[in-house]
Design an enzyme around this catalytic site. Structure first.
Site, mmCIF file in Angstrom:
data_model
loop_
_atom_site.group_PDB
_atom_site.id
_atom_site.type_symbol
_atom_site.label_atom_id
_atom_site.label_comp_id
_atom_site.label_asym_id
_atom_site.label_seq_id
_atom_site.Cartn_x
_atom_site.Cartn_y
_atom_site.Cartn_z
ATOM 1 N N GLU A 1 9.642 1.806 10.607
ATOM 2 C CA GLU A 1 10.732 2.761 10.291
ATOM 3 C C GLU A 1 10.072 4.123 10.368
ATOM 4 O OE1 GLU A 1 13.879 1.896 9.099
ATOM 5 O OE2 GLU A 1 13.671 0.021 8.009
ATOM 6 N N CYS B 1 13.960 11.117 6.425
ATOM 7 C CA CYS B 1 13.733 10.811 7.846
ATOM 8 C C CYS B 1 14.948 11.177 8.691
ATOM 9 C CB CYS B 1 13.405 9.335 8.009
ATOM 10 S SG CYS B 1 14.624 8.260 7.250
ATOM 11 N N GLU C 1 9.214 16.646 14.351
ATOM 12 C CA GLU C 1 9.741 16.540 12.994
ATOM 13 C C GLU C 1 8.913 17.417 12.043
ATOM 14 O OE1 GLU C 1 8.862 12.870 10.898
ATOM 15 O OE2 GLU C 1 10.829 12.915 9.943
ATOM 16 N N LYS D 1 0.883 -1.182 0.000
ATOM 17 C CA LYS D 1 0.000 0.000 0.000
ATOM 18 C C LYS D 1 0.913 1.223 0.000
ATOM 19 C CE LYS D 1 -1.903 3.048 1.878
ATOM 20 N NZ LYS D 1 -1.658 4.444 1.462
HETATM 21 P P1 NAD Z 1 2.474 8.939 6.907
HETATM 22 O O1 NAD Z 1 2.619 8.295 8.228
HETATM 23 O O2 NAD Z 1 1.522 10.068 6.757
HETATM 24 O O3 NAD Z 1 2.044 7.850 5.807
HETATM 25 C C1 NAD Z 1 2.827 6.700 5.544
HETATM 26 C C2 NAD Z 1 1.932 5.608 4.973
HETATM 27 O O4 NAD Z 1 0.991 5.203 5.973
HETATM 28 C C3 NAD Z 1 1.117 6.048 3.767
HETATM 29 O O5 NAD Z 1 1.051 4.996 2.829
HETATM 30 C C4 NAD Z 1 -0.258 6.306 4.361
HETATM 31 O O6 NAD Z 1 -1.315 6.181 3.446
HETATM 32 C C5 NAD Z 1 -0.316 5.213 5.411
HETATM 33 N N1 NAD Z 1 -1.286 5.444 6.488
HETATM 34 C C6 NAD Z 1 -1.741 6.635 6.975
HETATM 35 N N2 NAD Z 1 -2.633 6.427 7.966
HETATM 36 C C7 NAD Z 1 -2.733 5.086 8.139
HETATM 37 C C8 NAD Z 1 -3.461 4.252 9.017
HETATM 38 N N3 NAD Z 1 -4.299 4.754 9.929
HETATM 39 N N4 NAD Z 1 -3.299 2.916 8.919
HETATM 40 C C9 NAD Z 1 -2.439 2.386 8.005
HETATM 41 N N5 NAD Z 1 -1.737 3.122 7.129
HETATM 42 C C10 NAD Z 1 -1.861 4.459 7.194
HETATM 43 O O7 NAD Z 1 3.945 9.375 6.466
HETATM 44 P P2 NAD Z 1 4.377 10.181 5.150
HETATM 45 O O8 NAD Z 1 4.031 11.627 5.294
HETATM 46 O O9 NAD Z 1 3.932 9.455 3.940
HETATM 47 O O10 NAD Z 1 5.956 10.026 5.219
HETATM 48 C C11 NAD Z 1 6.777 10.872 5.949
HETATM 49 C C12 NAD Z 1 7.207 10.205 7.239
HETATM 50 O O11 NAD Z 1 7.908 9.001 6.947
HETATM 51 C C13 NAD Z 1 8.202 11.081 8.016
HETATM 52 O O12 NAD Z 1 7.893 11.002 9.387
HETATM 53 C C14 NAD Z 1 9.551 10.429 7.724
HETATM 54 O O13 NAD Z 1 10.515 10.684 8.698
HETATM 55 C C15 NAD Z 1 9.145 8.974 7.675
HETATM 56 N N6 NAD Z 1 10.128 8.174 6.946
HETATM 57 C C16 NAD Z 1 10.910 7.317 7.674
HETATM 58 C C17 NAD Z 1 11.882 6.568 7.022
HETATM 59 C C18 NAD Z 1 12.765 5.606 7.795
HETATM 60 O O14 NAD Z 1 13.405 4.763 7.165
HETATM 61 N N7 NAD Z 1 12.833 5.710 9.118
HETATM 62 C C19 NAD Z 1 12.053 6.673 5.640
HETATM 63 C C20 NAD Z 1 11.217 7.558 4.928
HETATM 64 C C21 NAD Z 1 10.259 8.301 5.597
#
Ligand code: NAD
Length: 435
Positions: A252, A286, A373, A177
């Site tokens: 992550e 991240c 963040e 997803k």
């Molecule tokens: P997000 O948490 O908004 O969304 C991530 C994913 O989760 C998306 O596919 C979204 O549709 C899904 N999602 C949202 N609500 C959900 C729910 N209730 N249940 C299941 N899935 C759900 O994050 P984002 O804005 O897409 O990404 C940015 C974040 O990702 C930042 O915090 C960044 O630091 C982190 N990130 C971490 C790493 C790592 O390796 N640690 C790498 C890249 C990004």
């Protein structure tokens, strides 16, 4: 269309999500919005992929067979590299050069896990020595089953690949997803899987909103594991939902990482790494080092240089979440912080989700801009006088993802490396990238 059981399928409820090009703000198409009904179909397809042909299924096939498919996927990604990079640029707004290097990494990741898969057969049934001749014992490595993969938008295809490739190598069947903000290249991956003849149901790709498609995947009783990359807030929800079924999760999550600059450095090099560490990939990494801790004695000169260079950044920062970033900056100002440069949308552009790279000082540790963040091009600055103070400030964070130290004193770097509470530490650099 959704990719279920190696077929393109309309979502059951026929819902769609517009795709917005962040450079032009134009709607350039749409993607299907899966719901629980589609998750159900994908889970059944994945389970069938594991149970097909009385034992000759995906998971029990020789891992060399799985590696063959993965190498074929890598080859197709290389063939389509420039097309995929262009789609990534239009969909998520990253510069073309970065997007092409992401595609190299995508292909490299499939190849890396193909290597690991090939080595798996030889490791099977490794004997365990036993204090008795009567009994024999060995280790059999088995896939966990059906895995749900939920990925973010900052490296759309690469972050998805970091989940898809190991899952396939291990012999799992997967349901991906991707983020609703950038799903196009993941749908192209589905096309690649069809082209290479990946067995039906082994990889299913459902685009859609988090609460509507991600949540039912995370809570589905026949999904054996969830691996998630994204924000802490969503990670919290996924962990809570998986906990109801005692389902394993890999998370992550986000970061707010420090870069500590001591007075004994070459100021130009330190400024360069500070900017790279925070503003690379539009500040949307991240592990971006978005907390600058600079020693008091050089702070004024160092910041002068940093601000001058930051104002010269020609590539403006593009973010699909720009409104959220602007709100962070505005709240920081109202709490008393000072914006040294940037902090707004560029005046000469009347469209596009652009934000100027931003440096903020006069920051108090209790402020949201220091603690949370931003996930954008915003560098917050504090000064310190001693190494102890620098460490205390650096470790005062809920995230603990990364840290960097810049100093010519290598013994000090060694002390800092050991004392940082962070998963990765960089010495005299920040986020170096290797191709
Ligand atoms: P997000 O948490 O908004 O969304 C991530 C994913 O989760 C998306 O596919 C979204 O549709 C899904 N999602 C949202 N609500 C959900 C729910 N209730 N249940 C299941 N899935 C759900 O994050 P984002 O804005 O897409 O990404 C940015 C974040 O990702 C930042 O915090 C960044 O630091 C982190 N990130 C971490 C790493 C790592 O390796 N640690 C790498 C890249 C990004």
């Amino acid at each position: 269309m959704l990719f279920i059981d190696s077929e393109w399928q309309e979502p059951v409820l026929r819902k769609r999500i517009p795709i917005i090009n962040p450079t032009t703000e134009e709607i350039i198409g749409d993607i299907p919005a899966a719901t629980a009904e589609d998750v159900e179909l994908a889970v059944r397809a994945a389970r069938r992929a594991l149970a097909r042909n009385k034992g000759k299924d995906w998971s029990t096939a020789s891992s060399a067979v799985r590696a063959k498919y993965m190498r074929a996927i890598a080859a197709k990604i290389k063939e389509r590299k420039s097309q995929l990079a262009k789609l990534e640029v239009m969909d998520c707004g990253k510069p073309y050069d970065e997007a092409t290097s992401d595609m190299d990494d995508v292909a490299g990741c499939f190849e890396y896990y193909a290597d690991l898969a090939e080595g798996l057969d030889a490791k099977q049934k490794a004997p365990i020595s036993f204090p008795s001749e009567t009994f024999k014992s060995h280790v059999l490595k088995e896939p966990i089953g059906v895995v749900g993969l939920i990925s973010p938008w900052n490296y759309p295809l690469l972050m998805a690949t970091w989940k898809v490739a190991p899952a396939l190598a291990a012999g799992c069947a997967a349901i991906l997803k991707p983020s609703e903000l950038a799903s196009v290249t993941c749908l192209e991956l589905a096309d690649v899987c069809r082209e290479v003849g990946l067995p039906a149901g082994v990889l299913n790709i459902l685009t859609g909103l988090g609460p509507e498609a991600g949540a039912p995947l995370a809570s589905h009783p026949h999904v054996d594991k969830i691996t998630f990359t994204g924000s802490n807030a969503t990670g919290h929800k996924i962990m809570a939902s998986a906990a109801q079924l005692v389902k394993p999760v890999s998370l992550e999550l986000g970061g707010k990482s420090p870069i500590v600059v001591f007075q004994d450095v070459d100021l130009d090099r330190a400024a360069e790494w500070t900017m790279f560490g925070c503003f690379w990939t539009n500040g949307q990494i991240c592990s971006a080092t978005s907390h600058l801790l600079v020693q008091e004695s050089i702070a004024a000169e160092f910041l002068d240089r940093l601000v001058k260079w930051t104002k010269n950044i020609k590539t403006l920062i593009l973010s699909k979440k720009y409104e959220k970033i602007l709100k962070f900056i505005s709240r920081a100002k109202s709490e008393g912080a000072t914006v040294l440069c940037g902090g707004d949308q560029p005046k000469h552009l009347n469209k596009g989700y652009f934000i100027e790279p931003t440096i903020i000082t006069n920051v108090d540790r209790s402020m949201e801009i220091w603690r949370e963040e931003v996930f954008g091009p915003v560098l917050c600055v504090k000064t310190f006088s001693t190494e102890e103070e620098a460490l205390e400030l650096a470790n005062d964070s809920q995230y603990a993802l990364a840290a960097a130290v810049i100093s010519n004193d290598l013994e000090r770097c060694e002390r800092m490396t050991r004392a940082f509470q962070a998963g990765i530490v960089w010495v005299n650099c920040s986020q170096p990238c290797f191709t």
